[in-house]
Design a protein around this motif. Sequence first.
Motif, PDB file in Angstrom:
ATOM      1  N   GLU A   1       0.833  -1.221   0.000  1.00 45.69           N
ATOM      2  CA  GLU A   1       0.000   0.000   0.000  1.00 45.69           C
ATOM      3  C   GLU A   1       0.857   1.257   0.000  1.00 45.69           C
ATOM      4  OE1 GLU A   1      -2.694  -0.539   3.279  1.00 45.69           O
ATOM      5  OE2 GLU A   1      -3.852  -2.036   2.145  1.00 45.69           O
ATOM      6  N   ALA A   2       1.946   1.210   0.758  1.00 42.98           N
ATOM      7  CA  ALA A   2       2.817   2.392   0.826  1.00 42.98           C
ATOM      8  C   ALA A   2       3.485   2.644  -0.529  1.00 42.98           C
ATOM      9  CB  ALA A   2       3.873   2.194   1.909  1.00 42.98           C
ATOM     10  N   MET A   3       3.788   1.560  -1.249  1.00 44.10           N
ATOM     11  CA  MET A   3       4.526   1.691  -2.509  1.00 44.10           C
ATOM     12  C   MET A   3       3.667   2.210  -3.655  1.00 44.10           C
ATOM     13  SD  MET A   3       6.296  -2.024  -2.457  1.00 44.10           S
ATOM     14  CE  MET A   3       7.117  -1.988  -4.014  1.00 44.10           C
ATOM     15  N   LEU A   4       2.399   1.744  -3.691  1.00 44.04           N
ATOM     16  CA  LEU A   4       1.595   1.919  -4.904  1.00 44.04           C
ATOM     17  C   LEU A   4       1.576   3.348  -5.470  1.00 44.04           C
ATOM     18  CD1 LEU A   4      -1.331  -0.612  -4.394  1.00 44.04           C
ATOM     19  CD2 LEU A   4       0.529  -0.702  -6.076  1.00 44.04           C
ATOM     20  N   PRO A   5       1.354   4.396  -4.646  1.00 43.34           N
ATOM     21  CA  PRO A   5       1.291   5.742  -5.240  1.00 43.34           C
ATOM     22  C   PRO A   5       2.600   6.153  -5.924  1.00 43.34           C
ATOM     23  CG  PRO A   5       0.601   5.757  -2.927  1.00 43.34           C
ATOM     24  CD  PRO A   5       1.115   4.393  -3.214  1.00 43.34           C
ATOM     25  N   TYR A   6       3.713   5.566  -5.474  1.00 45.90           N
ATOM     26  CA  TYR A   6       5.011   5.969  -6.039  1.00 45.90           C
ATOM     27  C   TYR A   6       5.298   5.305  -7.380  1.00 45.90           C
ATOM     28  CZ  TYR A   6       5.569   8.427  -1.741  1.00 45.90           C
ATOM     29  OH  TYR A   6       5.372   9.312  -0.713  1.00 45.90           O
ATOM     30  N   PHE A   7       4.410   4.391  -7.810  1.00 42.23           N
ATOM     31  CA  PHE A   7       4.515   3.849  -9.166  1.00 42.23           C
ATOM     32  C   PHE A   7       3.740   4.708 -10.153  1.00 42.23           C
ATOM     33  CE2 PHE A   7       5.317  -0.234  -6.908  1.00 42.23           C
ATOM     34  CZ  PHE A   7       6.498  -0.580  -7.555  1.00 42.23           C
ATOM     35  N   SER A   8       2.760   5.476  -9.622  1.00 39.72           N
ATOM     36  CA  SER A   8       1.869   6.171 -10.558  1.00 39.72           C
ATOM     37  C   SER A   8       1.835   7.667 -10.268  1.00 39.72           C
ATOM     38  CB  SER A   8       0.483   5.537 -10.509  1.00 39.72           C
ATOM     39  OG  SER A   8       0.055   5.392  -9.166  1.00 39.72           O
ATOM     40  N   GLU A   9       0.894   8.127  -9.439  1.00 46.31           N
ATOM     41  CA  GLU A   9       0.755   9.585  -9.323  1.00 46.31           C
ATOM     42  C   GLU A   9       1.991  10.279  -8.746  1.00 46.31           C
ATOM     43  OE1 GLU A   9      -2.175   8.098  -5.980  1.00 46.31           O
ATOM     44  OE2 GLU A   9      -1.412   7.354  -7.879  1.00 46.31           O
ATOM     45  N   ARG A  10       2.752   9.585  -7.858  1.00 49.31           N
ATOM     46  CA  ARG A  10       3.949  10.220  -7.277  1.00 49.31           C
ATOM     47  C   ARG A  10       5.199   9.613  -7.925  1.00 49.31           C
ATOM     48  NH1 ARG A  10       2.345   9.597  -0.974  1.00 49.31           N
ATOM     49  NH2 ARG A  10       0.196  10.307  -1.168  1.00 49.31           N
ATOM     50  N   PHE A  11       5.323   9.811  -9.215  1.00 50.66           N
ATOM     51  CA  PHE A  11       6.341   9.063  -9.974  1.00 50.66           C
ATOM     52  C   PHE A  11       7.661   9.819 -10.121  1.00 50.66           C
ATOM     53  CE2 PHE A  11       6.251  11.709 -13.695  1.00 50.66           C
ATOM     54  CZ  PHE A  11       5.028  12.355 -13.569  1.00 50.66           C
ATOM     55  N   GLY A  12       7.784  10.965  -9.471  1.00 47.38           N
ATOM     56  CA  GLY A  12       8.937  11.846  -9.717  1.00 47.38           C
ATOM     57  C   GLY A  12      10.289  11.197  -9.487  1.00 47.38           C
ATOM     58  N   ASN A  13      11.295  11.791 -10.141  1.00 44.47           N
ATOM     59  CA  ASN A  13      12.684  11.345  -9.976  1.00 44.47           C
ATOM     60  C   ASN A  13      13.248  12.084  -8.755  1.00 44.47           C
ATOM     61  OD1 ASN A  13      15.509  11.113 -10.133  1.00 44.47           O
ATOM     62  ND2 ASN A  13      15.414  10.837 -12.352  1.00 44.47           N
ATOM     63  N   ALA A  14      13.742  11.331  -7.787  1.00 46.54           N
ATOM     64  CA  ALA A  14      14.186  11.953  -6.523  1.00 46.54           C
ATOM     65  C   ALA A  14      15.329  12.937  -6.728  1.00 46.54           C
ATOM     66  CB  ALA A  14      14.573  10.874  -5.530  1.00 46.54           C
ATOM     67  N   ALA A  15      15.953  12.905  -7.918  1.00 48.73           N
ATOM     68  CA  ALA A  15      17.061  13.841  -8.161  1.00 48.73           C
ATOM     69  C   ALA A  15      16.599  15.104  -8.894  1.00 48.73           C
ATOM     70  CB  ALA A  15      18.149  13.143  -8.974  1.00 48.73           C
ATOM     71  N   SER A  16      15.320  15.170  -9.274  1.00 52.81           N
ATOM     72  CA  SER A  16      14.836  16.355 -10.004  1.00 52.81           C
ATOM     73  C   SER A  16      14.594  17.503  -9.034  1.00 52.81           C
ATOM     74  CB  SER A  16      13.520  16.039 -10.726  1.00 52.81           C
ATOM     75  OG  SER A  16      13.709  15.024 -11.671  1.00 52.81           O
ATOM     76  N   PRO A  17      14.952  18.733  -9.455  1.00 57.98           N
ATOM     77  CA  PRO A  17      14.837  19.847  -8.508  1.00 57.98           C
ATOM     78  C   PRO A  17      13.414  20.400  -8.353  1.00 57.98           C
ATOM     79  CG  PRO A  17      15.854  20.568 -10.563  1.00 57.98           C
ATOM     80  CD  PRO A  17      15.625  19.105 -10.705  1.00 57.98           C
ATOM     81  N   HIS A  18      12.455  19.979  -9.227  1.00 63.73           N
ATOM     82  CA  HIS A  18      11.103  20.558  -9.125  1.00 63.73           C
ATOM     83  C   HIS A  18      10.265  19.843  -8.057  1.00 63.73           C
ATOM     84  CE1 HIS A  18      10.336  17.052 -11.492  1.00 63.73           C
ATOM     85  NE2 HIS A  18      11.009  17.547 -12.522  1.00 63.73           N
ATOM     86  N   LEU A  19       8.981  20.269  -7.947  1.00 62.86           N
ATOM     87  CA  LEU A  19       8.173  19.739  -6.838  1.00 62.86           C
ATOM     88  C   LEU A  19       7.897  18.245  -6.944  1.00 62.86           C
ATOM     89  CD1 LEU A  19       4.449  20.946  -7.076  1.00 62.86           C
ATOM     90  CD2 LEU A  19       6.055  21.031  -8.980  1.00 62.86           C
ATOM     91  N   PHE A  20       7.876  17.723  -8.199  1.00 66.17           N
ATOM     92  CA  PHE A  20       7.641  16.278  -8.350  1.00 66.17           C
ATOM     93  C   PHE A  20       8.851  15.506  -7.793  1.00 66.17           C
ATOM     94  CE2 PHE A  20       5.236  18.489 -11.561  1.00 66.17           C
ATOM     95  CZ  PHE A  20       3.984  17.884 -11.480  1.00 66.17           C
ATOM     96  N   GLY A  21      10.017  16.031  -8.094  1.00 62.01           N
ATOM     97  CA  GLY A  21      11.245  15.408  -7.586  1.00 62.01           C
ATOM     98  C   GLY A  21      11.342  15.535  -6.075  1.00 62.01           C
TER      99      GLY A  21
END
Length: 383
Positions: free
Chosen positions: A21-41
Amino acid sequence: MGLPVYLDYNATTPVRKEALEAMLPYFSERFGNAASPHLFGKEAQDAVEAARTTLATHLGTSPQEWIFTSGATEALNLALQGVAAAYRESGKNHLLLAATEHKAVLDPAQALQQQGWTVELLPVTPEGLAEPDTLRKHLRPSTLLVAIMLANNETGVVQRIHELARLTHEAGAFFLCDTTQAIGKIPVSLPDLDVDIAVLSAHKFYGPKGIGALFIRRKNPRVVLRPLLYGGGHERGLRSGTLAVPLIVGMAAALQATLTELPAATERLLSLREKLWQGIQALYPSARVNGASAPRLPNTLSVTFPGLKASDIMARAPYLGVATGSACTSAKPEPSHVLLAMGLSPAEAKATLRFSLGLPTTEADIDLALDYLRVALSALAPA
Ligand code: PLP
């Protein structure tokens, strides 16, 4: 058709609901690259740092001491090869490993041996324990690193790490502890163990496969590593590559949930394991438990069936998911180096099955496993 029974939780575990359950959103709506400087990252990066803090808090360390990897094999390779590369000019060239280490420690050390390092195996007692006196005798002024695992994957034997780490530090060497099998099965505090390097792998504690982490101590002593992978400079330059955000989030959630459940699970697993062992003894009175009088993981039972072949038992119990005491890494299975190091003969090692219970294991599973064993054993060794 029989009902399958899985008793191989040391090989891998299913992903628990909290982790999924904790993982699922990070496959889809929260898909940002952790190294990106914008809000998705930033959203992804926040999740990664929260997971790092969860690992650190549960294991008693600081978050900055953890590097995410693809699992324990990668973490151990990075530790061994990375330390060796960083200290190549230090004048120390001796690596000392317990003879019962996992291949993920032994094989990178063998590769280092081919590059000129002196690699030595530390013998263990018939119970599988590395003794402080034996370690003292094997430490040299040139020893750079000692590697002794906390809990053995085949026998479940738990080493008395604190004393071994103390001796290693007195000799001026680093202590690497493969904690892969212990984390999630027994309480682990890295400061109490006093180890400099440790590893974990999420799929051993009901998290996803393909994610793990490496702990490297930052002070007293500080451990320096050279990376194996170069790229974007992720993980403070020590492990480049886009972070597997969903897996990292799932790993932390799995650890959190599994550790919360640990005290109750331990009692239940010990009683199920005892039921299994009583049943096996009744079926095959000459059966023996490996590491019987050593401290052991509560879920693990390594049993030798003298006079039989584990592969024959498995062939006659096709619905039972257990492991043999052999390393089936090639077409020709070799007897387990762990059991040989404990003094078993090759025939005894090949007569060994590893049963490893898990959180989903029930009394009914144990009853069914014993039924399957009864059929197999009566075919192989008619009374
Ligand atoms: N170390 C030990 C003690 C293990 O049991 C395992 C897995 O079998 C590993 C290392 C390797 O772990 P991973 O599957 O994460 O590469």
